[in-house]
Design a protein around this motif. Structure first.
Motif, PDB file in Angstrom:
ATOM      1  N   UNK A  95     -16.222  47.264 131.830  1.00 42.85           N
ATOM      2  CA  UNK A  95     -15.119  46.295 131.856  1.00 42.85           C
ATOM      3  C   UNK A  95     -15.663  44.871 131.801  1.00 42.85           C
ATOM      4  N   UNK A  96     -16.768  44.633 132.536  1.00 40.79           N
ATOM      5  CA  UNK A  96     -17.403  43.301 132.512  1.00 40.79           C
ATOM      6  C   UNK A  96     -17.996  43.006 131.133  1.00 40.79           C
ATOM      7  N   UNK A 126     -10.556  50.729 131.911  1.00 45.29           N
ATOM      8  CA  UNK A 126     -11.930  50.952 132.372  1.00 45.29           C
ATOM      9  C   UNK A 126     -12.039  50.840 133.893  1.00 45.29           C
ATOM     10  N   UNK A 127     -11.335  49.855 134.470  1.00 47.41           N
ATOM     11  CA  UNK A 127     -11.369  49.663 135.927  1.00 47.41           C
ATOM     12  C   UNK A 127     -10.759  50.855 136.656  1.00 47.41           C
ATOM     13  N   UNK A 128      -9.699  51.432 136.065  1.00 49.61           N
ATOM     14  CA  UNK A 128      -9.063  52.603 136.681  1.00 49.61           C
ATOM     15  C   UNK A 128     -10.026  53.792 136.712  1.00 49.61           C
ATOM     16  N   UNK A 148     -10.201  42.818 137.047  1.00 52.61           N
ATOM     17  CA  UNK A 148     -11.632  43.018 137.339  1.00 52.61           C
ATOM     18  C   UNK A 148     -11.914  42.967 138.845  1.00 52.61           C
ATOM     19  N   UNK A 149     -11.246  42.048 139.542  1.00 53.77           N
ATOM     20  CA  UNK A 149     -11.399  41.955 141.010  1.00 53.77           C
ATOM     21  C   UNK A 149     -10.940  43.270 141.651  1.00 53.77           C
ATOM     22  N   UNK A 150      -9.832  43.817 141.121  1.00 50.05           N
ATOM     23  CA  UNK A 150      -9.345  45.125 141.596  1.00 50.05           C
ATOM     24  C   UNK A 150     -10.396  46.203 141.360  1.00 50.05           C
ATOM     25  N   UNK A 151     -11.050  46.148 140.191  1.00 46.32           N
ATOM     26  CA  UNK A 151     -12.090  47.123 139.859  1.00 46.32           C
ATOM     27  C   UNK A 151     -13.259  47.075 140.836  1.00 46.32           C
ATOM     28  N   UNK A 169     -16.202  40.864 143.883  1.00 44.24           N
ATOM     29  CA  UNK A 169     -14.815  40.501 143.603  1.00 44.24           C
ATOM     30  C   UNK A 169     -14.534  39.069 143.990  1.00 44.24           C
ATOM     31  N   UNK A 170     -15.055  38.663 145.168  1.00 42.59           N
ATOM     32  CA  UNK A 170     -14.852  37.292 145.645  1.00 42.59           C
ATOM     33  C   UNK A 170     -15.582  36.285 144.748  1.00 42.59           C
ATOM     34  N   UNK A 171     -16.791  36.684 144.294  1.00 45.10           N
ATOM     35  CA  UNK A 171     -17.552  35.827 143.362  1.00 45.10           C
ATOM     36  C   UNK A 171     -16.742  35.583 142.092  1.00 45.10           C
ATOM     37  N   UNK A 172     -16.078  36.645 141.621  1.00 45.83           N
ATOM     38  CA  UNK A 172     -15.274  36.543 140.396  1.00 45.83           C
ATOM     39  C   UNK A 172     -14.081  35.616 140.612  1.00 45.83           C
ATOM     40  N   UNK A 173     -13.536  35.611 141.838  1.00 47.22           N
ATOM     41  CA  UNK A 173     -12.440  34.694 142.140  1.00 47.22           C
ATOM     42  C   UNK A 173     -12.918  33.241 142.048  1.00 47.22           C
TER      43      UNK A 173
END
Length: 612
Positions: free
Chosen positions: A507-508, A498-500, A529-532, A542-546
């Protein structure tokens, strides 16, 4: 009715039966003939039929229930249950009482022929109808029959029926051990320990077999600590562990990779006067080889030899396997020659191990030479042999050759197994030939093989790489319908797909679905997901997800940081990228070549923009 006459008649029987009355030193009686008959039955001598015919033809003597009991026992032990039933019918027709001893050989014979249903019908119905009270022995034979089939449900029903009837049916230690052992084999430990706790109140003392079964059950489930506790309990209760007890614990520890603790158990058994055997050493050697500690494995082999324990084919095969995994084929071949020189003939496992090691190094021709040598020694290539070559061709992207080899093995009467299909389906998916992979999976199902979770994951991965996410989701649904539980790899595959396709919201949603179903995301899940998010330019999310993954106890790795650093660099936010690199270093995560390349590429882009 006359019964088969033996082609030969032992001198002692002929002499005693066929002398004239004037020559006899004793009066012939049924009691004496029974003694002769019992002797023949004990020795499985076919002259029993001669003697039985003699009894039926002698004036003043008639077969009784004991005569028939002996004949039924003999027929059952030579696997002629048809004749056993014939004698049983004659016994009942002549009005003799059918005691439990009459039926026991028949029940035993039926169970040995896997005819447990018929055996149960005799024990539970026919014997009861004839007012014959079974004792513990026929029950034990029937229990053994059901246990050997893994039918613990009926075995327990039968066990509790014995408890209810009591008396001569009261379960013995053998009865308890049979059921406990089978429950342990099927992983039903709670039930096994339930029976164990019933033994003392029932006046049945557990023995070494009881404890060994329970310890084995615990070790198979990885509950080594409880196995060790049970070892101490049995010692406290006056039961001395034997080599099987210790070997079971050593095997359990080795399977968990706890080799040092396994060695401690070895030292403990020696200190308690229990001599290790070849199985003990082979198990430890296998554990060391699996951990890659081959030098220590060889040291242990020398130790076992010095203590008078000669390695066997299993020991040598284990060491050869260890060397092959290390890629040291020459040393493995040297060990093969040593094994042969010591009088140990390699088996199919030994040859297959070497063939796999040689083929893994790409030396297919040498692998084929070893197959010819294996055949010359009387071992036919099996499914493992073929799987090795199929795997080599598959990994070389020569999947058509792999498929042809699969057809060859089938034509030679060797059935593919799940691994064969797994290798070929994986090969087709990696080449992007998804239709062929799906066709092979349908063929696998039509042949009676059920694809496992790994095969479903491979197919989903192949579909996702081709962007066919909807179909991949359908495969997931089919997998669940078939009773296979998805795992974190399953969800990671779909999330990556999905991210691709830049479908980060979906994806989330899948992330929340996997969490709601009890599957814990791992570092790979969050990195994907961060890559997405970074791919869409949403670096903040992405940073929030980290930060979220850290709150869940997962430590970001170099991939996490590189993904975010690349995201900041693409947006020309170099200060934030450098700040993140300093943060990763402070957290003990070392930048790799890719980290520095990201900064170098960003610098080049910046210079190009300035020039333009």
């Amino acid at each position: 009715m006359m019964y088969p006459i033996s082609k030969f008649q032992p001198y002692r029987i002929a002499n005693k039966i066929h002398r004239s009355p004037q020559q006899r030193h004793y009066k012939e009686s049924l009691h004496h003939l029974h003694a002769l008959l019992a002797d023949l039955v004990r020795n499985s001598d076919p002259a029993v039929f001669n003697l039985f015919n003699h009894i039926t033809q002698t004036d003043g003597i008639s077969p009784d229930d004991y005569t028939y009991a002996l004949m039924i026992k003999y027929c059952a032990q030579i696997n002629r249950l048809d004749l056993a039933f014939s004698f049983l019918g004659r016994l009942l027709k002549e009005g003799h009482r059918a005691e439990a001893v009459i039926f026991t050989p028949i029940i035993k014979g039926l169970c040995s022929e896997n005819r447990t249903g018929e055996a149960a019908a005799i024990l539970l119905n026919k014997m009861t109808n004839l007012v014959t009270i079974p004792n513990v022995i026929p029950y034990n034979f029937l229990l053994k029959g059901f246990c050997s089939k893994g039918n613990t449900s009926f075995a327990l029903q039968l066990f509790f029926r014995m408890v209810k009837h009591g008396g001569e049916c009261e379960p013995s230690v053998i009865t308890y051990n049979m059921v406990i052992d089978e429950l342990c084999k099927t992983g039903e430990l709670d039930k096994a320990f339930g029976l164990y706790r019933q033994m003392h109140p029932a006046g049945v003392i557990p023995n070494i077999v009881t404890y060994n079964s329970l310890i084995n059950g615990l070790c198979k489930k990885g509950e080594i600590k409880k196995g060790m506790e049970l070892l101490h309990e049995m010692i406290t209760k006056g039961h001395k562990p034997n080599v099987v007890t210790y070997n079971t614990l050593i095997n359990g520890l080795c399977r968990k990779g706890e080799i040092d603790k396994a060695k401690e158990v070895l030292q403990s058994m020696v200190s308690k006067g229990q001599e290790p055997n070849v199985v003990t050493y082979s198990t430890l050697i296998n554990g060391l080889c699996k951990k890659g500690e081959f030098d220590k494995a060889m040291e242990l082999q020398h130790e076992m030899i010095s203590k008078g324990h000669n390695p066997n084919v299993v020991t040598y095969s284990t060491l050869i396997n260890g060397l092959c995994k290390k890629g040291e084929i020459e040393k493995a071949m040297e060990l093969l020659h040593e094994m042969i020189s010591k009088g140990h003939e390699p088996n199919a496992v030994t040859y297959n191990t070497l063939i796999y090691g040689i083929c893994k190094q790409g030396e297919i021709d040498k692998g084929k030479e070893l197959v010819h040598h294996m055949v010359s020694k009387g071992f036919k290539p099996d499914v493992v042999t073929y799987n090795t070559f199929i795997d080599v061709f598959s990994k070389k992207s020569e999947i058509d050759k792999a498929k042809q080899l699969m057809h060859d093995m089938i034509s030679k009467g060797i059935k593919p197994d799940v691994m064969t299909y797994y290798i070929c389906i994986d090969g087709f998916c990696k080449k992007g030939e998804i239709d062929k992979a799906k066709k092979l999976m349908h063929d696998m199902i039509s042949k009676g093989f059920e694809p496992d979770g790994m095969i479903y994951n491979i197919l989903m991965d192949g579909l996702c790489k081709k962007g066919e996410i909807t179909e991949a989701k359908e495969v997931l649904d089919a997998m669940i319908t078939k009773g296979h539980k998805p795992n974190v790899v399953t969800y990671n595959t779909l999330i990556h797909g999905l991210c691709k396709k830049n479908e980060i919201e979906k994806a989330m949603d899948l992330l929340h679905e996997m969490i709601s179903k009890g599957y814990e995301p791992d570092v790979v899940t969050y990195n994907t997901l961060i890559y997405g998010f970074c791919k869409k330019g949403e670096i903040g999310k992405g940073k929030e997800l980290m930060h979220h993954m850290v709150s869940k106890g997962l430590e970001p790795d170099v991939v996490t940081y590189n993904t975010l650093i690349a995201g900041f660099c693409k947006k020309s936010e170099m200060d934030k990228a450098k700040q993140l690199m300093h943060h990763m270093i402070s957290k003990g995560v070392k930048p790799d070549v890719l980290t520095y390349r990201i900064f170098a590429d960003a610098k080049k882009v910046k210079l190009t923009r300035k020039r333009s």
